[in-house]
Enzyme design. Structure first.
Site, PDB file in Angstrom:
ATOM      1  N   GLY A  11       0.798  -1.217   0.000  1.00 40.57           N
ATOM      2  CA  GLY A  11       0.000   0.000   0.000  1.00 40.57           C
ATOM      3  C   GLY A  11       0.827   1.261   0.000  1.00 40.57           C
ATOM      4  O   GLY A  11       2.020   1.266  -0.367  1.00 40.57           O
ATOM      5  N   GLY A  13       2.094   3.152   2.460  1.00 42.30           N
ATOM      6  CA  GLY A  13       3.268   3.153   3.325  1.00 42.30           C
ATOM      7  C   GLY A  13       4.385   2.290   2.794  1.00 42.30           C
ATOM      8  O   GLY A  13       5.562   2.648   2.865  1.00 42.30           O
ATOM      9  N   PHE A  35      -0.712 -10.298  -0.593  1.00 44.94           N
ATOM     10  CA  PHE A  35      -2.072 -10.056  -1.067  1.00 44.94           C
ATOM     11  C   PHE A  35      -2.226 -10.436  -2.532  1.00 44.94           C
ATOM     12  O   PHE A  35      -1.626  -9.818  -3.423  1.00 44.94           O
ATOM     13  CB  PHE A  35      -2.450  -8.586  -0.872  1.00 44.94           C
ATOM     14  CG  PHE A  35      -3.843  -8.254  -1.332  1.00 44.94           C
ATOM     15  CD1 PHE A  35      -4.942  -8.726  -0.636  1.00 44.94           C
ATOM     16  CD2 PHE A  35      -4.043  -7.488  -2.464  1.00 44.94           C
ATOM     17  CE1 PHE A  35      -6.230  -8.429  -1.059  1.00 44.94           C
ATOM     18  CE2 PHE A  35      -5.322  -7.179  -2.895  1.00 44.94           C
ATOM     19  CZ  PHE A  35      -6.422  -7.657  -2.190  1.00 44.94           C
ATOM     20  N   ALA A  36      -3.009 -11.484  -2.801  1.00 46.08           N
ATOM     21  CA  ALA A  36      -3.374 -11.900  -4.151  1.00 46.08           C
ATOM     22  C   ALA A  36      -2.166 -11.852  -5.104  1.00 46.08           C
ATOM     23  O   ALA A  36      -1.123 -12.432  -4.817  1.00 46.08           O
ATOM     24  CB  ALA A  36      -4.534 -11.045  -4.662  1.00 46.08           C
ATOM     25  N   CYS A 148       0.685   9.828   3.001  1.00 43.56           N
ATOM     26  CA  CYS A 148       1.208   9.509   1.675  1.00 43.56           C
ATOM     27  C   CYS A 148       0.135   8.821   0.839  1.00 43.56           C
ATOM     28  O   CYS A 148      -0.753   8.155   1.378  1.00 43.56           O
ATOM     29  CB  CYS A 148       2.452   8.623   1.784  1.00 43.56           C
ATOM     30  SG  CYS A 148       2.236   7.157   2.836  1.00 43.56           S
ATOM     31  N   MET A 206      -1.104   4.288  25.361  1.00 46.46           N
ATOM     32  CA  MET A 206      -1.266   5.623  24.771  1.00 46.46           C
ATOM     33  C   MET A 206      -1.641   5.587  23.287  1.00 46.46           C
ATOM     34  O   MET A 206      -1.615   6.608  22.606  1.00 46.46           O
ATOM     35  CB  MET A 206      -0.009   6.455  24.992  1.00 46.46           C
ATOM     36  CG  MET A 206       0.124   6.901  26.443  1.00 46.46           C
ATOM     37  SD  MET A 206       1.523   7.998  26.729  1.00 46.46           S
ATOM     38  CE  MET A 206       1.122   9.349  25.639  1.00 46.46           C
ATOM     39  N   HIS A 212     -11.867   6.947  18.755  1.00 49.23           N
ATOM     40  CA  HIS A 212     -12.862   6.834  17.680  1.00 49.23           C
ATOM     41  C   HIS A 212     -14.176   6.230  18.177  1.00 49.23           C
ATOM     42  O   HIS A 212     -15.254   6.766  17.867  1.00 49.23           O
ATOM     43  CB  HIS A 212     -12.295   6.016  16.520  1.00 49.23           C
ATOM     44  CG  HIS A 212     -11.157   6.664  15.821  1.00 49.23           C
ATOM     45  ND1 HIS A 212     -10.079   5.962  15.328  1.00 49.23           N
ATOM     46  CD2 HIS A 212     -10.903   7.969  15.532  1.00 49.23           C
ATOM     47  CE1 HIS A 212      -9.232   6.797  14.760  1.00 49.23           C
ATOM     48  NE2 HIS A 212      -9.703   8.016  14.870  1.00 49.23           N
ATOM     49  N   ARG A 324     -13.228   0.966   9.997  1.00 49.53           N
ATOM     50  CA  ARG A 324     -12.093   0.575  10.831  1.00 49.53           C
ATOM     51  C   ARG A 324     -12.111   1.225  12.205  1.00 49.53           C
ATOM     52  O   ARG A 324     -11.446   0.741  13.128  1.00 49.53           O
ATOM     53  CB  ARG A 324     -10.772   0.912  10.125  1.00 49.53           C
ATOM     54  CG  ARG A 324     -10.544   2.403   9.884  1.00 49.53           C
ATOM     55  CD  ARG A 324      -9.249   2.665   9.149  1.00 49.53           C
ATOM     56  NE  ARG A 324      -9.049   4.083   8.922  1.00 49.53           N
ATOM     57  CZ  ARG A 324      -8.499   4.905   9.809  1.00 49.53           C
ATOM     58  NH1 ARG A 324      -8.105   4.446  10.981  1.00 49.53           N
ATOM     59  NH2 ARG A 324      -8.340   6.185   9.515  1.00 49.53           N
TER      60      ARG A 324
END
EC number: 1.5.1.11
Length: 400
Positions: A11, A13, A35-36, A148, A206, A212, A324
């Site tokens: 991805g 990062g 991944f695949a 990014c 922390m 969220h 998420r």
């Protein structure tokens, strides 16, 4: 000496770190993506070209970094064997697959890095690596170093912004060959400036994984089920009651840290601070009114325009609880902290309240009558899942 670095993931990062690290002298980068067919697609996209990282500097200029990983593969034998540093730059739910893939091949002297790690990284690593876990070193970062975005898969990624300072925790292994902090700093560059936390549980506590869920609960906890006209502001739309809930959950975090220090002298969690102080330190340049937590969040410029996750329904929108903020922050965050609190013998009723509400919204069962006995505990990273049932086991990695 050539430092061999395996970057796990495909991805944003992974693209960024692969490009930056491969540009350093004396560094060999291997990319492992399970991944695949992602490894094949990346290899084909890059072809004979170099990977370009466009960095937006703080002075407004742009810098282009060009380099090339040695190999991009889905074969852990090729990517992991002999690697001095293994960096996981994938979401927490994918860590298990990478730990299992690396376990037979990772060398005892390796440094294994979660970038970021999320709570329970060390417990999962220790469990899957087994006897090797005592030899390897484990490093956990609180967030990604940059904002990014991939501009062209396999070929070009842009760093929109870079954090100034970033904290990491470290558990040193018995067979260390590279210096963890200086090596990671070299791979990333001058910024962020990395600093070491005093204790890996400090990083876990922390992570404030309640933030969220608390904001979602504050807005939708008494929702009548009817669509609303538009997605409400997320951070900047909180009310005072939500700020109070955040403070109460933060106070429980400090209580757990204090209990661990009292029960197990020599473990320094003194840097665990309340969430208001954390906001003042982390976002001091962006907060316009810092008189209390409520204003520190609602006047934080970096949160401008961010809204609740929603989905369209009947001409309006309804909350999307399958995001998420709940599906990761509960099993890979709040449940892990709950496990540590249980081992420390500290009740955390405010955190429990959020867990009970959130688990119902995502159709899971973790907490039952205050105990981690729900049918879905095995899908979390709480220490008890792996047999770390006491504070001593949690701290030492030795199951009792």
């Amino acid at each position: 000496m050539t430092i061999k670095v395996c970057v796990c993931g495909g991805g944003n990062g992974a693209h960024t770190l692969s490009g930056l690290a491969a540009s350093r002298d004396g560094v060999e980068v291997r990319v492992l993506t399970l991944f695949a067919d992602e490894a094949e697609r990346w290899t084909k996209a890059l072809g004979g070209d170099e990977l370009t990282v466009i960095v937006n500097e703080k002075d407004g200029t742009k810098t282009e970094v060009k380099s090339r990983p040695k190999v991009i593969t889905k074969d852990p034998v090729v990517a992991i064997s002999g690697a001095d540093v293994v960096v996981l730059t994938v979401p927490a739910f994918a860590h298990e697959g990478y730990f299992q893939a690396m376990a037979p091949h990772v060398q005892d002297s390796a440094l294994i890095v979660g970038l970021p790690s999320q709570a329970g990284f060390e417990f999962q690593c220790r469990d899957i690596l087994g006897d090797k876990a005592a030899a390897v070193s484990m490093m956990s970062f609180e967030t990604l170093p940059w904002a990014c975005r991939i501009k062209e898969f396999g070929k070009k990624v842009e760093v929109l912004g870079t954090k100034s300072v970033l904290a990491a925790s470290l558990i040193k292994g018995t067979a260390e060959t590279v210096d963890p902090l200086s090596t990671l700093q070299m791979l990333h560059g001058a910024e962020p400036v990395f600093r070491l936390a005093k204790h890996f549980l400090e990083m876990l506590i922390m992570s404030y994984s309640f933030v969220h869920p608390a904001i979602l609960y504050g807005r939708w906890g008494t929702w009548d089920g009817k669509p609303v006209a538009e997605a409400p502001l997320f951070y900047q739309g909180i009310d005072q009651a939500t700020a109070d809930m955040l403070t109460a959950c933060s106070d429980e975090c400090k209580e757990v840290a204090n209990a661990i220090m009292a029960a197990c002298p020599g473990n320094d969690l003194s840097d665990v601070k309340d969430i208001y102080q954390w906001y003042l330190e982390y976002y001091h340049e962006d907060i316009q009114d810092d008189k209390d937590l409520y204003h520190a969040i609602t006047t934080n410029k970096s949160y401008k325009g961010l809204v609740h996750p929603v989905k369209a329904e009947d001409g309006g929108v309804v909350p999307d609880f399958g995001n998420r903020y709940l599906t990761e922050d509960i099993p890979m965050g709040m449940i892990v902290f709950k496990g540590v609190a249980i081992a420390a013998g500290v009740p955390i009723p405010k955190n429990d309240k959020l867990i009970m509400w959130a688990q119902e919204k995502i159709g899971k069962e973790y907490l039952v009558d205050g105990a981690l006995t729900g049918k879905d505990v095995a899908t979390t990273r709480c220490p008890q899942r792996y047999g770390f049932n006491t504070l001593n086991a949690i701290l030492t990695g030795k199951k009792e």
